[in-house]
Design a protein around this motif. Structure first.
Motif, PDB file in Angstrom:
ATOM      1  N   ASP A   3     -51.128  15.321  46.918  1.00 28.87           N
ATOM      2  CA  ASP A   3     -51.216  14.984  48.341  1.00 28.87           C
ATOM      3  C   ASP A   3     -51.536  16.209  49.181  1.00 28.87           C
ATOM      4  O   ASP A   3     -52.317  16.142  50.122  1.00 28.87           O
ATOM      5  CB  ASP A   3     -49.909  14.349  48.829  1.00 28.87           C
ATOM      6  N   PHE A   4     -50.922  17.336  48.838  1.00 26.74           N
ATOM      7  CA  PHE A   4     -51.178  18.569  49.587  1.00 26.74           C
ATOM      8  C   PHE A   4     -52.611  19.038  49.365  1.00 26.74           C
ATOM      9  O   PHE A   4     -53.281  19.472  50.302  1.00 26.74           O
ATOM     10  CB  PHE A   4     -50.182  19.662  49.191  1.00 26.74           C
ATOM     11  N   ALA A   5     -53.099  18.940  48.135  1.00 17.91           N
ATOM     12  CA  ALA A   5     -54.486  19.302  47.842  1.00 17.91           C
ATOM     13  C   ALA A   5     -55.436  18.422  48.636  1.00 17.91           C
ATOM     14  O   ALA A   5     -56.427  18.897  49.183  1.00 17.91           O
ATOM     15  CB  ALA A   5     -54.767  19.184  46.345  1.00 17.91           C
ATOM     16  N   ASP A  10     -61.768  18.253  52.108  1.00 22.31           N
ATOM     17  CA  ASP A  10     -62.519  17.057  52.450  1.00 22.31           C
ATOM     18  C   ASP A  10     -62.597  16.088  51.278  1.00 22.31           C
ATOM     19  O   ASP A  10     -62.725  14.896  51.458  1.00 22.31           O
ATOM     20  CB  ASP A  10     -63.942  17.420  52.889  1.00 22.31           C
ATOM     21  N   ASP A  11     -62.552  16.624  50.078  1.00 20.85           N
ATOM     22  CA  ASP A  11     -62.548  15.793  48.881  1.00 20.85           C
ATOM     23  C   ASP A  11     -61.584  16.397  47.864  1.00 20.85           C
ATOM     24  O   ASP A  11     -61.020  17.457  48.092  1.00 20.85           O
ATOM     25  CB  ASP A  11     -63.957  15.638  48.291  1.00 20.85           C
ATOM     26  N   ASP A  12     -61.396  15.702  46.765  1.00 19.23           N
ATOM     27  CA  ASP A  12     -60.424  16.128  45.763  1.00 19.23           C
ATOM     28  C   ASP A  12     -60.694  17.528  45.235  1.00 19.23           C
ATOM     29  O   ASP A  12     -59.789  18.357  45.142  1.00 19.23           O
ATOM     30  CB  ASP A  12     -60.433  15.132  44.604  1.00 19.23           C
ATOM     31  N   ALA A  17     -59.480  23.371  44.964  1.00 25.16           N
ATOM     32  CA  ALA A  17     -59.960  24.751  45.004  1.00 25.16           C
ATOM     33  C   ALA A  17     -59.211  25.552  46.066  1.00 25.16           C
ATOM     34  O   ALA A  17     -58.814  26.700  45.845  1.00 25.16           O
ATOM     35  CB  ALA A  17     -61.466  24.781  45.270  1.00 25.16           C
ATOM     36  N   ARG A  18     -58.987  24.956  47.219  1.00 23.17           N
ATOM     37  CA  ARG A  18     -58.254  25.641  48.291  1.00 23.17           C
ATOM     38  C   ARG A  18     -56.804  25.897  47.887  1.00 23.17           C
ATOM     39  O   ARG A  18     -56.261  26.977  48.113  1.00 23.17           O
ATOM     40  CB  ARG A  18     -58.307  24.821  49.574  1.00 23.17           C
TER      41      ARG A  18
END
Length: 53
Positions: A3-5, A10-12, A17-18
């Motif tokens: 959920d945090f990701a 903007d996408d999975d 990656a972030r």
């Protein structure tokens, strides 16, 4: 964690990656705590994550 990701991107894939960048930067900065390298790691992650297209 998923959920945090999702919240971060903007996408999975972007969110993962972030999240990975954030986590890695924190771990590396703590491992090099008190050094110039620690600050450089955090600054580089901040710059990478706040770039505008």
């Amino acid at each position: 964690m998923a959920d945090f990701a999702e919240f971060l991107g903007d996408d999975d894939q972007d969110g993962l990656a972030r999240l990975s960048t954030l986590f890695g930067a924190l771990v590396l900065a703590r491992a090099t705590k008190g050094s110039e390298l620690s600050e450089r790691i955090l600054a580089a992650a901040h710059e990478a994550l706040t770039e505008t297209d």
